[in-house]
Write an enzyme that holds these catalytic residues in place. Structure first.
Site, PDB file in Angstrom:
ATOM      1  N   ARG A 130      64.968 -17.483  31.912  1.00 13.06           N
ATOM      2  CA  ARG A 130      63.628 -16.992  31.525  1.00 13.06           C
ATOM      3  C   ARG A 130      62.560 -17.516  32.477  1.00 13.06           C
ATOM      4  O   ARG A 130      61.644 -16.783  32.851  1.00 13.06           O
ATOM      5  CB  ARG A 130      63.306 -17.435  30.087  1.00 13.06           C
ATOM      6  N   ARG A 140      54.304  -7.783  31.471  1.00 10.37           N
ATOM      7  CA  ARG A 140      55.131  -8.884  31.957  1.00 10.37           C
ATOM      8  C   ARG A 140      55.575  -8.681  33.388  1.00 10.37           C
ATOM      9  O   ARG A 140      56.336  -9.472  33.928  1.00 10.37           O
ATOM     10  CB  ARG A 140      56.356  -8.968  31.077  1.00 10.37           C
ATOM     11  N   ARG A 197      65.301 -20.643  18.235  1.00  7.00           N
ATOM     12  CA  ARG A 197      65.447 -19.270  18.724  1.00  7.00           C
ATOM     13  C   ARG A 197      66.695 -19.168  19.592  1.00  7.00           C
ATOM     14  O   ARG A 197      67.018 -20.099  20.318  1.00  7.00           O
ATOM     15  CB  ARG A 197      64.210 -18.905  19.565  1.00  7.00           C
ATOM     16  N   ARG A 223      61.316 -26.354  20.463  1.00  5.06           N
ATOM     17  CA  ARG A 223      60.653 -25.417  19.543  1.00  5.06           C
ATOM     18  C   ARG A 223      61.579 -25.025  18.388  1.00  5.06           C
ATOM     19  O   ARG A 223      62.774 -24.838  18.568  1.00  5.06           O
ATOM     20  CB  ARG A 223      60.235 -24.145  20.280  1.00  5.06           C
ATOM     21  N   LYS A 238      51.422 -19.000  24.250  1.00  3.97           N
ATOM     22  CA  LYS A 238      50.837 -17.691  23.923  1.00  3.97           C
ATOM     23  C   LYS A 238      50.878 -17.430  22.417  1.00  3.97           C
ATOM     24  O   LYS A 238      49.890 -17.008  21.827  1.00  3.97           O
ATOM     25  CB  LYS A 238      51.611 -16.562  24.647  1.00  3.97           C
TER      26      LYS A 238
HETATM   27  P1  AP5 Z   1      54.695 -20.993  21.943  1.00  2.00           P
HETATM   28  O1  AP5 Z   1      53.286 -20.830  21.493  1.00  2.00           O
HETATM   29  O2  AP5 Z   1      55.766 -20.475  21.053  1.00  2.00           O
HETATM   30  O3  AP5 Z   1      54.852 -20.433  23.451  1.00  2.00           O
HETATM   31  P2  AP5 Z   1      54.930 -18.957  24.018  1.00  2.00           P
HETATM   32  O4  AP5 Z   1      54.077 -18.899  25.230  1.00  2.00           O
HETATM   33  O5  AP5 Z   1      54.651 -17.963  22.938  1.00  2.00           O
HETATM   34  O6  AP5 Z   1      56.440 -18.948  24.479  1.00  2.00           O
HETATM   35  P3  AP5 Z   1      57.572 -17.842  24.283  1.00  2.00           P
HETATM   36  O7  AP5 Z   1      58.870 -18.540  24.502  1.00  2.00           O
HETATM   37  O8  AP5 Z   1      57.399 -17.098  22.995  1.00  2.00           O
HETATM   38  O9  AP5 Z   1      57.281 -16.891  25.465  1.00  2.00           O
HETATM   39  P4  AP5 Z   1      58.249 -15.909  26.105  1.00  2.00           P
HETATM   40  O10 AP5 Z   1      57.316 -15.132  26.933  1.00  2.00           O
HETATM   41  O11 AP5 Z   1      59.420 -16.498  26.782  1.00  2.00           O
HETATM   42  O12 AP5 Z   1      58.931 -15.173  24.836  1.00  2.00           O
HETATM   43  P5  AP5 Z   1      58.635 -13.782  24.118  1.00  2.00           P
HETATM   44  O13 AP5 Z   1      58.924 -13.957  22.705  1.00  2.00           O
HETATM   45  O14 AP5 Z   1      57.351 -13.227  24.551  1.00  2.00           O
HETATM   46  O15 AP5 Z   1      54.920 -22.560  22.217  1.00  2.00           O
HETATM   47  C1  AP5 Z   1      56.173 -23.058  22.641  1.00  2.00           C
HETATM   48  C2  AP5 Z   1      56.387 -24.460  22.061  1.00  2.00           C
HETATM   49  O16 AP5 Z   1      55.419 -25.338  22.612  1.00  2.00           O
HETATM   50  C3  AP5 Z   1      56.227 -24.550  20.530  1.00  2.00           C
HETATM   51  O17 AP5 Z   1      57.148 -25.455  20.001  1.00  2.00           O
HETATM   52  C4  AP5 Z   1      54.779 -25.051  20.341  1.00  2.00           C
HETATM   53  O18 AP5 Z   1      54.642 -25.808  19.150  1.00  2.00           O
HETATM   54  C5  AP5 Z   1      54.598 -25.917  21.599  1.00  2.00           C
HETATM   55  N1  AP5 Z   1      53.214 -25.865  22.099  1.00  2.00           N
HETATM   56  C6  AP5 Z   1      52.416 -24.764  22.180  1.00  2.00           C
HETATM   57  N2  AP5 Z   1      51.219 -25.094  22.704  1.00  2.00           N
HETATM   58  C7  AP5 Z   1      51.277 -26.436  22.968  1.00  2.00           C
HETATM   59  C8  AP5 Z   1      50.340 -27.369  23.519  1.00  2.00           C
HETATM   60  N3  AP5 Z   1      49.123 -26.987  23.898  1.00  2.00           N
HETATM   61  N4  AP5 Z   1      50.745 -28.671  23.664  1.00  2.00           N
HETATM   62  C9  AP5 Z   1      51.983 -29.055  23.272  1.00  2.00           C
HETATM   63  N5  AP5 Z   1      52.905 -28.217  22.735  1.00  2.00           N
HETATM   64  C10 AP5 Z   1      52.550 -26.930  22.586  1.00  2.00           C
HETATM   65  O19 AP5 Z   1      59.796 -12.877  24.777  1.00  2.00           O
HETATM   66  C11 AP5 Z   1      61.147 -13.128  24.492  1.00  2.00           C
HETATM   67  C12 AP5 Z   1      62.027 -12.130  25.246  1.00  2.00           C
HETATM   68  O20 AP5 Z   1      61.697 -10.788  24.810  1.00  2.00           O
HETATM   69  C13 AP5 Z   1      61.866 -12.101  26.764  1.00  2.00           C
HETATM   70  O21 AP5 Z   1      62.663 -13.080  27.402  1.00  2.00           O
HETATM   71  C14 AP5 Z   1      62.323 -10.670  27.076  1.00  2.00           C
HETATM   72  O22 AP5 Z   1      63.732 -10.569  27.049  1.00  2.00           O
HETATM   73  C15 AP5 Z   1      61.768  -9.876  25.909  1.00  2.00           C
HETATM   74  N6  AP5 Z   1      60.421  -9.361  26.175  1.00  2.00           N
HETATM   75  C16 AP5 Z   1      59.277  -9.699  25.519  1.00  2.00           C
HETATM   76  N7  AP5 Z   1      58.228  -9.026  26.035  1.00  2.00           N
HETATM   77  C17 AP5 Z   1      58.711  -8.268  27.034  1.00  2.00           C
HETATM   78  C18 AP5 Z   1      58.113  -7.373  27.965  1.00  2.00           C
HETATM   79  N8  AP5 Z   1      56.795  -7.127  27.959  1.00  2.00           N
HETATM   80  N9  AP5 Z   1      58.923  -6.770  28.874  1.00  2.00           N
HETATM   81  C19 AP5 Z   1      60.240  -6.983  28.899  1.00  2.00           C
HETATM   82  N10 AP5 Z   1      60.877  -7.826  28.065  1.00  2.00           N
HETATM   83  C20 AP5 Z   1      60.113  -8.464  27.138  1.00  2.00           C
HETATM   84 MG    MG Z   2      55.755 -16.448  21.985  1.00  6.52          MG
END
Ligand code: AP5
Ligand code: MG
Length: 212
Positions: free
Chosen positions: A169, A86, A158, A125, A13
């Protein structure tokens, strides 16, 4: 055009949002990034969110929804919602917010990546502490170890990319976020994209969907 980008942790994402921001001049609203910034700045919001994030649990809806409302009220067009909604109750709250603000989203894009792939993406990552650029130790390493190619900042893992937290997660995703697929299928806005291809190919598929 306003869109929702959703999918499991590690689905890409953030990677795809960055490409959309760079290429189509869209505005990324990542609830995860907003919480990490609040933690870094030691705000009250940050201290409320941190304990949940460190355990891999969702931050309570009451905290998240208010935060998103504030951002949406100031950024009205061409936004990408990354990581929000989410769960179904956040999706319902978003519908209410959009109506209240006179806004709409045209697509809810689901990045589909097999569970077996996600763990390696997350453990490998690395992110820049200064500018947030995202790397991977194998598929997208920095030119110089630990140093951001983009801004020279320090590149780190992270806090929630540790194996035990990743497991929580992924489980939280299955239970709470996965039902959003059915929610958005009913709206006619649902688009599934195979996210298990190179970032460039995934991105061209997203652009194709947006131009339809
Ligand atoms: P990346 O693009 O960083 O993936 P991502 O989908 O953004 O993964 P996240 O870990 O950020 O998602 P998340 O939903 O767990 O975390 P968030 O920060 O939203 O890619 C990941 C890796 O893969 C990278 O190394 C990249 O280089 C590689 N990659 C990407 N695309 C690729 C491809 N096509 N091929 C190969 N490699 C690839 O949330 C964190 C925390 O915040 C949550 O756990 C929760 O506690 C809280 N939170 C956030 N939003 C909410 C909400 N709405 N409600 C409640 N709690 C929330
Ligand atoms: Mg992300």
């Amino acid at each position: 055009m306003n869109i929702i980008l959703f999918g499991a942790p590690g689905a890409g994402k953030g990677t795809q949002s960055s490409l959309l921001v760079e290429t189509l001049d869209m505005f990324q609203i990542s609830t995860g990034d907003l919480f990490r910034a609040a933690i870094k700045n030691k705000t009250q919001l940050g201290s409320q969110a941190q304990s949940y994030m460190d355990k891999g649990q969702l931050v309570p809806d009451s905290i998240v929804i208010g935060m998103v409302e504030e951002v949406l009220a100031s950024k009205k067009v061409d936004f990408i919602l990354d990581g929000f909604p989410r769960n179904v109750s956040q999706a319902e709250a978003l519908d209410g917010l959009l109506q209240k603000l006179g806004l709409d989203v045209s697509r809810a894009i689901f990045l589909e990546v097999p569970m077996s792939i996600l763990s390696a993406r997350l453990t490998g990552r690395r992110v820049c502490k200064s500018c947030g650029s995202v790397y991977h130790i194998e598929s997208k390493p920095t030119a110089k170890f630990g140093v951001c190619d983009n801004c020279g900042g320090e590149v780190v893992q992270r806090n929630d990319d540790k194996e035990d937290v990743i497991a929580t997660r992924l489980k939280t995703y299955e239970e709470a976020t996965s039902p959003l697929k059915d929610y958005y299928k009913k709206t006619g806005k649902f688009v599934a994209i195979d996210g298990n291809r190179s970032p460039e190919i995934v991105f061209s598929e997203i652009k194709r969907q947006l131009s339809n």
